[in-house]
Motif scaffolding. Sequence first.
Motif, PDB file in Angstrom:
ATOM      1  N   VAL A 227       1.271  -0.760  -0.718  1.00 64.60           N
ATOM      2  CA  VAL A 227       0.058   0.176   0.303  1.00 64.60           C
ATOM      3  C   VAL A 227       1.060   1.391  -0.122  1.00 64.60           C
ATOM      4  CG1 VAL A 227      -2.045  -1.372   1.526  1.00 64.60           C
ATOM      5  CG2 VAL A 227      -0.399   0.432   2.612  1.00 64.60           C
ATOM      6  N   LEU A 228       2.344   1.370   0.415  1.00 63.24           N
ATOM      7  CA  LEU A 228       2.562   1.705   0.584  1.00 63.24           C
ATOM      8  C   LEU A 228       3.038   3.175  -0.327  1.00 63.24           C
ATOM      9  CD1 LEU A 228       3.749   4.796   2.465  1.00 63.24           C
ATOM     10  CD2 LEU A 228       5.939   3.486   2.755  1.00 63.24           C
ATOM     11  N   PRO A 229       3.854   1.820  -1.606  1.00 67.64           N
ATOM     12  CA  PRO A 229       4.553   2.672  -2.595  1.00 67.64           C
ATOM     13  C   PRO A 229       3.033   2.797  -3.889  1.00 67.64           C
ATOM     14  CG  PRO A 229       5.138   0.453  -2.260  1.00 67.64           C
ATOM     15  CD  PRO A 229       4.714   1.019  -0.952  1.00 67.64           C
ATOM     16  N   LEU A 230       2.150   1.534  -3.443  1.00 65.91           N
ATOM     17  CA  LEU A 230       1.029   1.940  -4.960  1.00 65.91           C
ATOM     18  C   LEU A 230       0.167   3.406  -4.264  1.00 65.91           C
ATOM     19  CD1 LEU A 230       0.314  -1.685  -4.788  1.00 65.91           C
ATOM     20  CD2 LEU A 230       1.353  -0.286  -6.563  1.00 65.91           C
ATOM     21  N   GLY A 231      -0.225   3.576  -2.591  1.00 65.84           N
ATOM     22  CA  GLY A 231      -0.347   4.667  -2.721  1.00 65.84           C
ATOM     23  C   GLY A 231      -0.291   5.752  -2.699  1.00 65.84           C
ATOM     24  N   ILE A 342       1.946  12.112   5.298  1.00 70.49           N
ATOM     25  CA  ILE A 342       1.367  10.138   3.983  1.00 70.49           C
ATOM     26  C   ILE A 342       1.590   9.199   5.204  1.00 70.49           C
ATOM     27  CG2 ILE A 342       2.870   9.067   2.427  1.00 70.49           C
ATOM     28  CD1 ILE A 342       3.407  11.837   1.420  1.00 70.49           C
ATOM     29  N   LEU A 343       3.265   9.579   5.798  1.00 75.76           N
ATOM     30  CA  LEU A 343       3.633   8.611   6.829  1.00 75.76           C
ATOM     31  C   LEU A 343       2.067   8.280   8.155  1.00 75.76           C
ATOM     32  CD1 LEU A 343       7.022   9.471   7.430  1.00 75.76           C
ATOM     33  CD2 LEU A 343       6.430   7.081   6.307  1.00 75.76           C
ATOM     34  N   THR A 344       1.931   9.802   8.491  1.00 73.82           N
ATOM     35  CA  THR A 344       1.000   9.682   9.496  1.00 73.82           C
ATOM     36  C   THR A 344      -0.420   8.833   8.863  1.00 73.82           C
ATOM     37  OG1 THR A 344       1.547  11.294  10.303  1.00 73.82           O
ATOM     38  CG2 THR A 344      -0.680  10.923  11.162  1.00 73.82           C
TER      39      THR A 344
END
Length: 431
Positions: A227-231, A342-344
């Motif tokens: 989810v992190l790279p795709l999102g 984004i990290l939050t």
Amino acid sequence: MTENKREDRWSSPQMQLRLRRRQRAEKSFRWLGALAIGLALGSLAILIGTVTLRGAGAFVGTEVLLDVELVPTAFDRPEGLSFEESQDLLAGADYRGLVRASLRSLFPDVEKRRERRDLGSLMSRGAGSALRDEVLRDPSRIGETISVWLPADDELDLFRKSGDEASERFGAAKSRWAMELDRDGRLRSTLNMSFLTSGDSREPELAGVWGALMGSFWTLVVTLVLVLPLGVAAAVYLEEFATRNRWTEMIEVNINNLAAVPSIVFGLLGLAFFLGAMDLPRSAPLVGGLTLALMTLPTIIITSRVSIQAVPPSIREAALGVGASPQQVVAHHVLPVAMPGILTGTIIGMARALGETAPLLMIGMVAFVVDIPGGFTDAATALPVQIFLWADSPERAFVEKTSGAILVLLAFLIAMNGTAIGLRRRFEKRW
């Protein structure tokens, strides 16, 4: 003249009445806000307090001190091998029989078969395994009588914690034996480390959350990697590069709608596609991570877009003004500024995925798994599912195990949310 009219208007009884009403309304609104916050905090305190009181016993266990005679005839010593060289063969000895014999020696008046069975039920099924580990650590003690603390049965543990409340269910004979053991100093309460270091078990006193915790860990790793790279990539494209037309508007509407879809729908999708079409292993963290990634991805895209939108336009304009390309503007200027948000959002989305149960039930992560999963394809369950299984168990001792597992889950969620707050404060910049 005009000033006098203004003063008369503000000092008129009608205006003073309106001012007093407005002040009362503002004061009432503040009191309602404070009351709402107080009710929320009070409810949270009651919830955490209730779970803590019920779950504290899961971290404490009861042990019985027994004088076990390690008679040599109970061990099959291979010819030509010493006891030290044959530990694997020693593991097959009847250690439960040794435990029962030691306990019966403390109560020689117990002769009836049913009473002997009830007396033996005071000890956990794991007592034999604990004695085996003690013998394997030092096989030279075979032939001696050793004093060792062994785990008690969950019913004895509950009786010792609750006292007279459980005496009727525990039975008069068992209560008398337990009190005699306690009077002789053969019972003690100790930290139940097996609850945090072992997997699931049919016996409440042996059950632990480590297997479910590792299952949740591997599942969240798969989810995060997807989810992190795709999102972030989808959010960057929609905000920085996509042209505004009918198709992009349709994509945005679908993303917003997917974020509100019930989680069990994603479980049905994972059941049909990942297990049915792709034939991936059932009850594996890999399938669970893929399913939770589908559920979490819309949330990550939305929070990432909001963070990118919050970047001041002057940063983009300044970067373009010194000759940076649109890709360099995004990579070197926009994303670093938007990264805290984004990290939050990612960690909050992962926290939501950690607490989900319905999608995992649909893909089969509800199985009884004793072993600790060591990878993405091993059979596993997740912590919320483990809580569901224990809550549905008829054993009374699983009540405190359920509350204890909830405490572990809350600690995990608090740690993740605390990490999100820390990352925001660490990388946040004011413009």
